[in-house]
Design a protein around this motif. Sequence first.
Motif, PDB file in Angstrom:
ATOM      1  N   TYR A 100      -3.043   5.421  -7.176  1.00 35.97           N
ATOM      2  CA  TYR A 100      -2.582   4.042  -7.326  1.00 35.97           C
ATOM      3  C   TYR A 100      -1.077   3.971  -7.107  1.00 35.97           C
ATOM      4  CZ  TYR A 100      -2.207  -0.707  -9.151  1.00 35.97           C
ATOM      5  OH  TYR A 100      -1.981  -2.056  -9.278  1.00 35.97           O
ATOM      6  N   VAL A 101      -0.640   2.999  -6.311  1.00 32.09           N
ATOM      7  CA  VAL A 101       0.782   2.819  -6.008  1.00 32.09           C
ATOM      8  C   VAL A 101       1.285   1.526  -6.647  1.00 32.09           C
ATOM      9  CG1 VAL A 101       2.389   2.207  -4.152  1.00 32.09           C
ATOM     10  CG2 VAL A 101       0.900   4.189  -3.910  1.00 32.09           C
ATOM     11  N   PHE A 102       2.405   1.635  -7.341  1.00 28.37           N
ATOM     12  CA  PHE A 102       3.038   0.515  -8.043  1.00 28.37           C
ATOM     13  C   PHE A 102       4.446   0.305  -7.504  1.00 28.37           C
ATOM     14  CE2 PHE A 102       6.217  -0.623 -11.201  1.00 28.37           C
ATOM     15  CZ  PHE A 102       5.691  -1.721 -11.854  1.00 28.37           C
ATOM     16  N   GLY A 103       4.833  -0.945  -7.368  1.00 33.73           N
ATOM     17  CA  GLY A 103       6.206  -1.266  -6.988  1.00 33.73           C
ATOM     18  C   GLY A 103       6.495  -2.714  -7.326  1.00 33.73           C
ATOM     19  N   SER A 104       7.726  -3.137  -7.074  1.00 38.32           N
ATOM     20  CA  SER A 104       8.106  -4.530  -7.285  1.00 38.32           C
ATOM     21  C   SER A 104       9.102  -4.900  -6.198  1.00 38.32           C
ATOM     22  CB  SER A 104       8.730  -4.731  -8.677  1.00 38.32           C
ATOM     23  OG  SER A 104       9.010  -6.096  -8.912  1.00 38.32           O
ATOM     24  N   LEU A 105       8.579  -5.422  -5.094  1.00 37.99           N
ATOM     25  CA  LEU A 105       9.405  -5.700  -3.932  1.00 37.99           C
ATOM     26  C   LEU A 105      10.393  -6.829  -4.215  1.00 37.99           C
ATOM     27  CD1 LEU A 105       6.785  -5.410  -1.048  1.00 37.99           C
ATOM     28  CD2 LEU A 105       8.008  -3.624  -2.274  1.00 37.99           C
TER      29      LEU A 105
ATOM     30  N   ALA B  48      12.532  -3.266 -12.944  1.00 40.45           N
ATOM     31  CA  ALA B  48      13.218  -3.328 -11.657  1.00 40.45           C
ATOM     32  C   ALA B  48      13.609  -1.938 -11.190  1.00 40.45           C
ATOM     33  CB  ALA B  48      14.470  -4.201 -11.774  1.00 40.45           C
ATOM     34  N   GLY B  49      13.502  -1.737  -9.880  1.00 37.28           N
ATOM     35  CA  GLY B  49      13.966  -0.479  -9.295  1.00 37.28           C
ATOM     36  C   GLY B  49      13.040   0.695  -9.512  1.00 37.28           C
ATOM     37  N   MET B  50      11.824   0.445  -9.978  1.00 33.46           N
ATOM     38  CA  MET B  50      10.906   1.554 -10.230  1.00 33.46           C
ATOM     39  C   MET B  50       9.650   1.410  -9.382  1.00 33.46           C
ATOM     40  SD  MET B  50       9.327   3.096 -13.778  1.00 33.46           S
ATOM     41  CE  MET B  50       8.017   1.915 -14.084  1.00 33.46           C
ATOM     42  N   GLY B  51       9.286   2.479  -8.702  1.00 32.15           N
ATOM     43  CA  GLY B  51       8.000   2.571  -8.047  1.00 32.15           C
ATOM     44  C   GLY B  51       7.345   3.857  -8.511  1.00 32.15           C
ATOM     45  N   PHE B  52       6.035   3.915  -8.492  1.00 35.43           N
ATOM     46  CA  PHE B  52       5.382   5.170  -8.837  1.00 35.43           C
ATOM     47  C   PHE B  52       4.012   5.237  -8.185  1.00 35.43           C
ATOM     48  CE2 PHE B  52       4.167   2.486 -12.572  1.00 35.43           C
ATOM     49  CZ  PHE B  52       2.779   2.577 -12.498  1.00 35.43           C
ATOM     50  N   CYS B  53       3.509   6.440  -8.093  1.00 33.91           N
ATOM     51  CA  CYS B  53       2.141   6.689  -7.657  1.00 33.91           C
ATOM     52  C   CYS B  53       1.507   7.564  -8.723  1.00 33.91           C
ATOM     53  CB  CYS B  53       2.123   7.406  -6.304  1.00 33.91           C
ATOM     54  SG  CYS B  53       0.474   7.977  -5.813  1.00 33.91           S
ATOM     55  N   THR B  54       0.310   7.224  -9.129  1.00 38.38           N
ATOM     56  CA  THR B  54      -0.359   8.017 -10.152  1.00 38.38           C
ATOM     57  C   THR B  54      -1.809   8.257  -9.769  1.00 38.38           C
ATOM     58  OG1 THR B  54      -0.788   8.169 -12.545  1.00 38.38           O
ATOM     59  CG2 THR B  54      -1.029   6.003 -11.537  1.00 38.38           C
ATOM     60  N   GLU B  55      -2.342   9.399 -10.184  1.00 43.20           N
ATOM     61  CA  GLU B  55      -3.708   9.788  -9.831  1.00 43.20           C
ATOM     62  C   GLU B  55      -4.713   9.115 -10.743  1.00 43.20           C
ATOM     63  OE1 GLU B  55      -2.878  14.309  -8.257  1.00 43.20           O
ATOM     64  OE2 GLU B  55      -2.813  13.895 -10.401  1.00 43.20           O
ATOM     65  N   MET B  56      -5.898   8.855 -10.196  1.00 42.14           N
ATOM     66  CA  MET B  56      -6.990   8.291 -10.972  1.00 42.14           C
ATOM     67  C   MET B  56      -8.011   9.408 -11.230  1.00 42.14           C
ATOM     68  SD  MET B  56      -6.019   5.084 -11.272  1.00 42.14           S
ATOM     69  CE  MET B  56      -7.442   4.048 -11.548  1.00 42.14           C
ATOM     70  N   ARG B  57      -9.281   9.102 -11.156  1.00 39.81           N
ATOM     71  CA  ARG B  57     -10.294  10.145 -11.263  1.00 39.81           C
ATOM     72  C   ARG B  57     -10.389  10.901  -9.946  1.00 39.81           C
ATOM     73  NH1 ARG B  57     -13.436   9.681 -15.797  1.00 39.81           N
ATOM     74  NH2 ARG B  57     -13.824   7.590 -16.644  1.00 39.81           N
ATOM     75  N   LYS B  58     -10.879  12.122 -10.011  1.00 45.14           N
ATOM     76  CA  LYS B  58     -11.116  12.883  -8.794  1.00 45.14           C
ATOM     77  C   LYS B  58     -12.088  12.092  -7.911  1.00 45.14           C
ATOM     78  CE  LYS B  58     -12.398  17.499  -7.141  1.00 45.14           C
ATOM     79  NZ  LYS B  58     -11.135  17.732  -6.420  1.00 45.14           N
ATOM     80  N   GLY B  59     -11.744  11.965  -6.624  1.00 40.25           N
ATOM     81  CA  GLY B  59     -12.571  11.211  -5.699  1.00 40.25           C
ATOM     82  C   GLY B  59     -12.160   9.758  -5.547  1.00 40.25           C
ATOM     83  N   MET B  60     -11.266   9.271  -6.448  1.00 38.45           N
ATOM     84  CA  MET B  60     -10.756   7.908  -6.343  1.00 38.45           C
ATOM     85  C   MET B  60      -9.381   7.938  -5.685  1.00 38.45           C
ATOM     86  SD  MET B  60     -11.816   6.379 -10.093  1.00 38.45           S
ATOM     87  CE  MET B  60     -11.258   4.716  -9.724  1.00 38.45           C
TER      88      MET B  60
ATOM     89  N   GLY C 269      15.388  -7.366 -11.435  1.00 40.97           N
ATOM     90  CA  GLY C 269      14.947  -7.236 -10.046  1.00 40.97           C
ATOM     91  C   GLY C 269      15.398  -8.385  -9.167  1.00 40.97           C
ATOM     92  N   GLY C 270      15.550  -9.555  -9.756  1.00 42.74           N
ATOM     93  CA  GLY C 270      15.994 -10.700  -8.987  1.00 42.74           C
ATOM     94  C   GLY C 270      17.426 -10.581  -8.505  1.00 42.74           C
ATOM     95  N   PHE C 271      18.193  -9.697  -9.151  1.00 40.78           N
ATOM     96  CA  PHE C 271      19.595  -9.504  -8.789  1.00 40.78           C
ATOM     97  C   PHE C 271      19.781  -8.519  -7.633  1.00 40.78           C
ATOM     98  CE2 PHE C 271      20.282 -11.508 -12.830  1.00 40.78           C
ATOM     99  CZ  PHE C 271      21.530 -12.100 -12.737  1.00 40.78           C
TER     100      PHE C 271
END
Length: 562
Positions: free
Chosen positions: A340-345, A325-337, A160-162
């Motif tokens: 969650y978004v993940f990334g590495s700027l 590096a180069g990966m972002g994702f969004c994943t569901e938690m419990r219903k009503g929560m 990712g540093g590159f």
Amino acid sequence: MEKYKFSELQYEPTDYSKVNEKYLELEEKALSAESLESLEDVLLSYDRIVADAEYNFTLAYIHSSLDAKDEKWQKAIVEETQGSALSDPSGLVKAILGNPFFPLLEKKYGKALSIKLNKRLQTEGKAQSQRAKEGELVSSYQRIKAMVRATYNGTLMSEGGFYPLFSDPDRKVRIQSRKAIFNAFLEKKEELGRLLETLVALRDSIAKENGFENYLEYMDFCYCRFGYGEKELDRFVEEVKKYVVPLYVDILEETRKRLALDRMMVYDMGLMFTDGNPKPMGDSAYLTEASRRVYNNLSPEIGEFFSGMVETESLNVDFSPNKVAGMGFCTEMRKGMYPYVFGSLDGTAEDVAVFTHEVGHAWQSWKSDQRLKLSLFREVPLDAVEIPSKTMELFTYEGAEEFFGKDGEKFRFSHFRNAIREIINYSAIHELNTWIYTHVGATFDEINAKWLQIHSSFFPGLEWGELEEEEKKGASLLRNMGVYMFPRYLISYALSEMCAMDLFFLKRRDREGALAAYSELCSQGGDKSYVEILAQAGLEPSYKEGRVKKVMEEARAYLEAN
């Protein structure tokens, strides 16, 4: 909704032996259920068990992604992956489907209920040990990739540093930085090459043991490509070659002239301006606050939702050398929560694209979760999943100045052109994966030779230059998450970009109408088919003959005006 913070959530490993015991108990109840109500109780109990296990899996996955060096979480995700693959609800699912009251249950929940249950039977009923091994190998690849290090100008850096160096205005920096990270991956060629060959064989075995002709057919079924498949996807890819590739060739020529280069090389593709690409005006904290303003202006409802994500710590996009590096994702938690978004700027314009992309996923997940009756319906047909995220990237153009200040227009200029390139790149990787899973047993070097051939057909005239030696050895293939981790997935990005552009062009003509269509799209879930979801937003499937040509005509007109 109960207040919480992600950092305070407690993880409890799923006891899959107890899960299987519960499945057996529920199977007996399903076999003896003598009313709609009693069968529905079984279904709801099954749905809760699945949702609880998925929640535990998700927590482990998020934490393992946040730090590839944390042995506790690396162990946890392997155990969750193996346990999930080895759990067997097939007897219970068969009992539910075979109960005389199931037609009444289906009438209440919709035809998607039988589709979802039958899908589980046909894709997860056999080859559990192979699926567990596949999950372990994918986690291993993710961990290895995250821990690759290379030295550049005396500094040891993660992949990712590159990334900022790959688009540096100095051509020598672009070449030497790529050469450094390429050689770092080539040092792991024996291990990663063998891993890919093993994954291909495993996936082929999983597909055939579950009764499918090959892995292509198996994954089309897994991804809910019902009513269309390889024929339509192949036609789409051919139309990309016919209508998108020529447009991108023109973009490259335009870029070559702007950069005053004699010829464009592969390592020049990432640079758009002689003084450098636009860069965000701040770090993740700055982008978070800028996003609040952008989303509040775009839609008060989306703005309120985003603020809730921030308050619950439902996103972590800080740079870390221990993230992939180069990966972002969004994943569901419990219903009503909140999702969650993940990334590495990494300090490049791609940070904003990833940020807005993943929030688009989160918004769709949140909107549809308010309507869906079962957790089983959370799984949206894959080719509809990426439309909300790709659309959000384009819809937030109106707030580019919040992220980039005076370079907002430069971002819009470069991002749209890069979106054209992405359609081509994802289509090229799809064609490679098609070849791989119809040539099971091919060696890593044979796969790489095919990749170089395919790449040149999608990017005619582009050469690797000083990086050709590393490419012939497989450097780019070793870094390609789409081949190792997400086979048959990436074509969805290309299909979705077409629909996103449709909505974007509509927004330029009718802002409120486009936002209403987008809201309707995001409210849909896995209780509808791909075509039905598109129809809710006034869209057509991107594989429909003539669609690529039409969208690219509008894209060319937009580019000429901007």
